[in-house]
Design an enzyme around this catalytic site. Structure first.
Site, mmCIF file in Angstrom:
data_model
loop_
_atom_site.group_PDB
_atom_site.id
_atom_site.type_symbol
_atom_site.label_atom_id
_atom_site.label_comp_id
_atom_site.label_asym_id
_atom_site.label_seq_id
_atom_site.Cartn_x
_atom_site.Cartn_y
_atom_site.Cartn_z
ATOM 1 N N CYS A 105 -50.229 10.929 107.194
ATOM 2 C CA CYS A 105 -51.260 10.872 106.151
ATOM 3 C C CYS A 105 -50.903 9.819 105.110
ATOM 4 C CB CYS A 105 -51.412 12.242 105.505
ATOM 5 S SG CYS A 105 -52.642 12.219 104.193
ATOM 6 N N CYS B 265 -51.690 10.684 101.519
ATOM 7 C CA CYS B 265 -50.812 11.671 100.858
ATOM 8 C C CYS B 265 -49.493 11.024 100.475
ATOM 9 C CB CYS B 265 -50.440 12.835 101.771
ATOM 10 S SG CYS B 265 -51.690 13.362 102.883
ATOM 11 N N ASP B 266 -48.933 10.219 101.393
ATOM 12 C CA ASP B 266 -47.549 9.788 101.232
ATOM 13 C C ASP B 266 -47.385 8.304 100.907
ATOM 14 O OD1 ASP B 266 -46.806 12.373 101.849
ATOM 15 O OD2 ASP B 266 -46.771 11.973 103.999
#
Ligand code: NDP
Length: 333
Positions: free
Chosen positions: A156, A159-160
């Site tokens: 992701c 997200c990261d």
């Protein structure tokens, strides 16, 4: 075959579990808490079906791992994925939906009411079940993906990606997701390699153009990933160029982040003994409805949608599932 156990009729399989003689009956059980599950809950609650949602492993679903959502109607300025999901949750709760932590670990849809076991230790019986368990990101299957999970490997980017500001990263895949993630990461990272196993991208033309004209993205066509390396944290990947060809060669790239964007697997395994799926595991529904092959069990969202996979289409199919469930109850009485 049902047997008596602690005052309950339980199956042989369930007898192994200690329910303390307790089960709970729910009118409309919704499994999964993405846009499909919450929308189903909003409609089911307003129709007095008293829905209970079992949230699953990723409460709020895949959208909780995205940043800006610009194409969900009703948010002219855009909205972040987590806020959108909180809004949907609040709307479902407003009409009395009960939302619970937990994961469905097994089911028996051969009986009525349907039997659902949560976290291997709670037995629920339900008159109607709406499955909205979504899909999960795929990995390549390399041991190194596990080794560097959380220390370089991610599925992701939104997200990261933040952790890789100013660093070099790679994205694997040639579809819309890969192109979108590569583009997103190019706003944070120093350089982005897009590792594509074929000699073309399957992403939409608009996405491709965005990638090709981005000076920070280098597309590596005809490359497969062999392994990852690094002392503790990820330092790079070993790729095979032109695998299986006479000119096959090994290539090393230095990257601190390695992002998978190679598609998703529908989360249907736990239902597989009872519910018909296609070859890829997507639940089959009767066209134009949310009905599965089992009466009283409905499917909504990405779990039954190999094509559109949008928050808005998931939400719409959640609405359909609740309306189909309502009709099912009406026909029962
Ligand atoms: P896709 O299935 O479209 O693409 C998966 C990509 O991963 C393909 O390029 C595939 O390669 C590659 N791949 C699969 N397995 C491997 C492997 N083992 N090793 C290397 N590469 C691999 O998935 P997406 O998640 O990109 O998209 C899913 C759907 O969602 C699509 O319909 C897409 O259009 C849509 N979508 C739309 C967006 C938008 O409109 N904003 C954003 C994101 C997704 P190959 O081509 O060789 O099979």
């Amino acid at each position: 075959m049902a047997i008596q156990f602690g005052g309950l009729n339980v199956t042989k399989e369930e007898k192994k579990i200690d329910f303390n003689g307790k089960s709970e009956h729910i009118k409309c059980l919704i499994i999964g808490s993405g846009p499909a599950g919450y929308t189903a809950a909003i409609y089911a609650a307003r129709a007095n079906l008293k829905p209970v949602i079992i949230q699953g492993m990723q409460p709020g679903g895949q959208l909780t791992t995205t940043t800006e959502v610009e194409n969900f109607p009703g948010y002219p300025q855009g909205v972040t994925g987590p806020v959108l999901m909180e809004d949907l949750k609040a709307q479902a709760e407003r009409f009395g939906t009960e939302i619970r932590w937990g994961e469905v670990t097994s089911v028996d849809f051969s009986v009525s009411p349907k039997r659902v076991i949560v976290d291997e230790n709670q037995l629920i019986t339900a008159d109607a079940v709406i499955i909205s368990t979504g899909a999960t990101a795929k990995y390549l299957g390399l041991d190194d993906e596990k080794k560097y999970a959380g220390s370089g490997v991610s599925a992701c980017a939104t997200c990261d990606g933040f952790f890789y500001r100013g660093l070099k990263v790679a994205v694997v895949g040639g579809g819309d997701t890969a192109c979108e993630e590569a583009t997103y990461l190019s706003g944070l990272a120093e350089k982005v390699y897009l590792i594509v196993r074929k000699d073309f991208l399957r992403a939409s033309k608009a996405m491709q153009e965005r990638v090709f004209k981005n000076p920070k993205i280098e597309v590596l066509f005809n490359h497969n990933t062999k392994s990852l390396f690094g002392d503790g944290l990820l330092e790079g990947a070993v790729l095979i160029k032109n695998q299986g060809q006479a000119n096959e060669e090994e290539v090393k790239i230095g990257v601190q982040g390695f992002f998978l964007a190679i598609g998703h697997t529908p989360n249907s395994k736990v239902f597989a003994d009872y519910i018909e799926t296609d070859v890829n595991g997507y639940i089959k529904t009767i066209p134009g409805t949310s009905k599965t092959n089992v009466k009283g069990v409905f499917a909504a969202g990405d779990i039954q949608d190999p094509v559109y996979k949008q928050a808005i289409t998931a939400a719409a199919s959640g609405c359909m599932a609740a309306l189909d469930a309502e009709k099912y109850f009406a026909e029962m009485h």
